[in-house]
Design an enzyme around this catalytic site. Structure first.
Site, PDB file in Angstrom:
ATOM      1  N   PRO A  88       0.814  -1.214   0.000  1.00  0.00           N
ATOM      2  CA  PRO A  88       0.000   0.000   0.000  1.00  0.00           C
ATOM      3  C   PRO A  88       0.854   1.273   0.000  1.00  0.00           C
ATOM      4  O   PRO A  88       0.354   2.348  -0.333  1.00  0.00           O
ATOM      5  CB  PRO A  88      -0.833  -0.116   1.279  1.00  0.00           C
ATOM      6  CG  PRO A  88      -0.178  -1.169   2.096  1.00  0.00           C
ATOM      7  CD  PRO A  88       0.581  -2.050   1.174  1.00  0.00           C
ATOM      8  N   GLU A 115       1.730  -7.555   8.728  1.00  0.00           N
ATOM      9  CA  GLU A 115       1.793  -6.091   8.628  1.00  0.00           C
ATOM     10  C   GLU A 115       2.795  -5.646   7.573  1.00  0.00           C
ATOM     11  O   GLU A 115       2.995  -4.449   7.371  1.00  0.00           O
ATOM     12  CB  GLU A 115       2.139  -5.473   9.990  1.00  0.00           C
ATOM     13  CG  GLU A 115       1.212  -5.876  11.130  1.00  0.00           C
ATOM     14  CD  GLU A 115      -0.268  -5.644  10.818  1.00  0.00           C
ATOM     15  OE1 GLU A 115      -0.606  -4.545  10.346  1.00  0.00           O
ATOM     16  OE2 GLU A 115      -1.060  -6.581  11.031  1.00  0.00           O
ATOM     17  N   ARG A 153      -1.710 -10.576 -20.381  1.00  0.00           N
ATOM     18  CA  ARG A 153      -2.527 -10.371 -21.584  1.00  0.00           C
ATOM     19  C   ARG A 153      -1.836  -9.500 -22.614  1.00  0.00           C
ATOM     20  O   ARG A 153      -2.269  -9.450 -23.764  1.00  0.00           O
ATOM     21  CB  ARG A 153      -3.905  -9.834 -21.213  1.00  0.00           C
ATOM     22  CG  ARG A 153      -3.898  -8.456 -20.592  1.00  0.00           C
ATOM     23  CD  ARG A 153      -5.201  -8.172 -19.884  1.00  0.00           C
ATOM     24  NE  ARG A 153      -6.339  -8.286 -20.779  1.00  0.00           N
ATOM     25  CZ  ARG A 153      -6.632  -7.427 -21.759  1.00  0.00           C
ATOM     26  NH1 ARG A 153      -5.863  -6.377 -21.947  1.00  0.00           N
ATOM     27  NH2 ARG A 153      -7.678  -7.614 -22.527  1.00  0.00           N
ATOM     28  N   ASP A 168      -8.567  -2.180 -27.208  1.00  0.00           N
ATOM     29  CA  ASP A 168      -9.002  -1.679 -25.907  1.00  0.00           C
ATOM     30  C   ASP A 168      -9.144  -0.174 -25.954  1.00  0.00           C
ATOM     31  O   ASP A 168      -8.235   0.522 -26.378  1.00  0.00           O
ATOM     32  CB  ASP A 168      -7.971  -2.021 -24.818  1.00  0.00           C
ATOM     33  CG  ASP A 168      -8.066  -3.460 -24.379  1.00  0.00           C
ATOM     34  OD1 ASP A 168      -9.048  -4.119 -24.761  1.00  0.00           O
ATOM     35  OD2 ASP A 168      -7.167  -3.901 -23.666  1.00  0.00           O
TER      36      ASP A 168
HETATM   37  C1  4G1 Z   1      -2.094   0.885   5.413  1.00  0.00           C
HETATM   38  C2  4G1 Z   1      -3.704  -2.418  -0.600  1.00  0.00           C
HETATM   39  C3  4G1 Z   1      -2.087  -0.502   5.333  1.00  0.00           C
HETATM   40  C4  4G1 Z   1      -3.095  -3.246   0.327  1.00  0.00           C
HETATM   41  C5  4G1 Z   1      -2.857   1.626   4.523  1.00  0.00           C
HETATM   42  C6  4G1 Z   1      -3.223  -2.304  -1.878  1.00  0.00           C
HETATM   43  C7  4G1 Z   1      -3.584  -0.390   3.463  1.00  0.00           C
HETATM   44  C8  4G1 Z   1      -0.418  -4.437  -2.026  1.00  0.00           C
HETATM   45  C9  4G1 Z   1      -1.483  -3.884  -1.328  1.00  0.00           C
HETATM   46  C10 4G1 Z   1      -2.833  -1.133   4.356  1.00  0.00           C
HETATM   47  C11 4G1 Z   1      -1.976  -3.999  -0.022  1.00  0.00           C
HETATM   48  C12 4G1 Z   1      -3.598   0.985   3.552  1.00  0.00           C
HETATM   49  C13 4G1 Z   1      -2.103  -3.050  -2.237  1.00  0.00           C
HETATM   50  C14 4G1 Z   1      -2.846  -2.607   4.213  1.00  0.00           C
HETATM   51  C15 4G1 Z   1      -1.309  -4.871   1.008  1.00  0.00           C
HETATM   52  C16 4G1 Z   1       1.066  -6.038   4.232  1.00  0.00           C
HETATM   53  C17 4G1 Z   1       0.257  -7.269   3.885  1.00  0.00           C
HETATM   54  C18 4G1 Z   1       0.387  -4.914   3.576  1.00  0.00           C
HETATM   55  C19 4G1 Z   1      -1.111  -6.787   3.471  1.00  0.00           C
HETATM   56  C20 4G1 Z   1      -1.084  -5.282   3.482  1.00  0.00           C
HETATM   57  C21 4G1 Z   1      -4.413   1.757   2.572  1.00  0.00           C
HETATM   58  C22 4G1 Z   1      -1.838  -4.804   4.727  1.00  0.00           C
HETATM   59  N1  4G1 Z   1      -1.451  -3.103  -3.415  1.00  0.00           N
HETATM   60  N2  4G1 Z   1      -1.708  -4.709   2.307  1.00  0.00           N
HETATM   61  N3  4G1 Z   1      -1.893  -3.343   4.862  1.00  0.00           N
HETATM   62  O1  4G1 Z   1      -3.678  -3.154   3.511  1.00  0.00           O
HETATM   63  O2  4G1 Z   1      -0.417  -5.629   0.696  1.00  0.00           O
HETATM   64  O3  4G1 Z   1      -0.437  -3.932  -3.280  1.00  0.00           O
END
Ligand code: 4G1
Length: 248
Positions: A88, A115, A153, A168
């Protein structure tokens, strides 16, 4: 192209890579997807892959050592590759970024769980962090599946003529036009007459106008970044005029 995915849930990624356009691209030998489970690289009796965060608090992090050895093993198993962690905190995934990945020989995706990942490992072994959007997920696997689908794709020969990537609407950075199928007259309404006219030039212009108009209405941010030729500007002006006329 080859995509290596480092994940605690390889079955999910393998399942995603087996279906649809991406599945066929793999069958055709255009794309190879390999999964690597850090648990297989954990050396203690419990095969531990999580670790408590310094500073305390709830939640766990991915343990550093299994990740380090997994990434090293993946690197050693092929030619040079960018290591991308889905997170994220990453920059937003765009079609531009997808196209850049698709041109590569190889890509390594690291999926976070718990986390997330120790900041030092990110600094030392990860080249890039990408995010699919602003919401909370329980792991990076869904984001990796998005990358695999979007990149897969685009491999040469993955799509048939009807699906071709240039077809597309998003190829020019716009939303799609509305689509209609049988019947012509349905309880929900009628099909726009132009689509039944058989006049392909007029149909093409109508679709382009709808794509421009819908992008203007729903995603002005996309429209601001698109470069519009003279025809597109004229069609959009026409759409706006008709939209305003329809408001009163
Ligand atoms: C803080 C979302 C934490 C989540 C703020 C989009 C989300 C990977 C993504 C999180 C993940 C926000 C993504 C959150 C993701 C560690 C494991 C990170 C899961 C994890 C907005 C948890 N695009 N999220 N933390 O979701 O991996 O790629």
């Amino acid at each position: 192209m080859r995509i290596d995915v480092i994940t605690l849930f390889p079955d999910f990624i393998d399942g995603c890579a087996r279906i649809g356009v991406v599945g066929r691209a793999r069958e055709r030998g255009l794309l190879e997807v390999r999964t690597w489970n850090p648990r297989d690289f954990a050396t203690d009796v419990h095969r531990t892959v999580d670790s408590r965060p310094f500073g305390g608090g709830p939640g766990m992090l991915m343990a550093i050592e299994p990740l380090r050895t997994t990434i090293q093993a993946v690197r050693d198993a092929g030619g040079p590759a960018k290591v991308v962690c889905t997170s994220p905190q990453g920059t937003r995934l765009t079609q531009e970024k997808v196209a850049d990945y698709a041109r590569r020989e190889r890509l390594i995706l690291l999926c976070g769980r718990y986390e997330g990942v120790d900041e030092r490992l990110l600094g030392a072994m990860v080249d890039e962090e990408i995010s699919i959007g602003d919401y909370v997920l329980s792991g990076g696997e869904l984001a990796a599946a998005v990358v695999i689908d979007a990149v897969g794709r685009l491999q040469d020969g993955a799509l048939n003529d009807a699906q071709s990537a240039e077809q597309d609407s998003f190829a020019d950075g716009l939303l799609d036009c509305p689509h209609y199928t049988r019947p012509v007259s349905d309880a929900f309404g009628e099909v726009p007459a132009v689509l039944l006219s058989g006049d392909h030039a007029t149909i093409r212009r109508w679709r382009r106008k709808q794509a421009l108009g819908r992008t203007w209405l729903r995603r002005p941010d996309l429209l601001a970044r698109a470069t519009l030729d003279a025809e597109a500007q004229a069609l959009l002006e026409e759409f706006r005029r008709e939209h305003r006329a329809g408001m009163d």
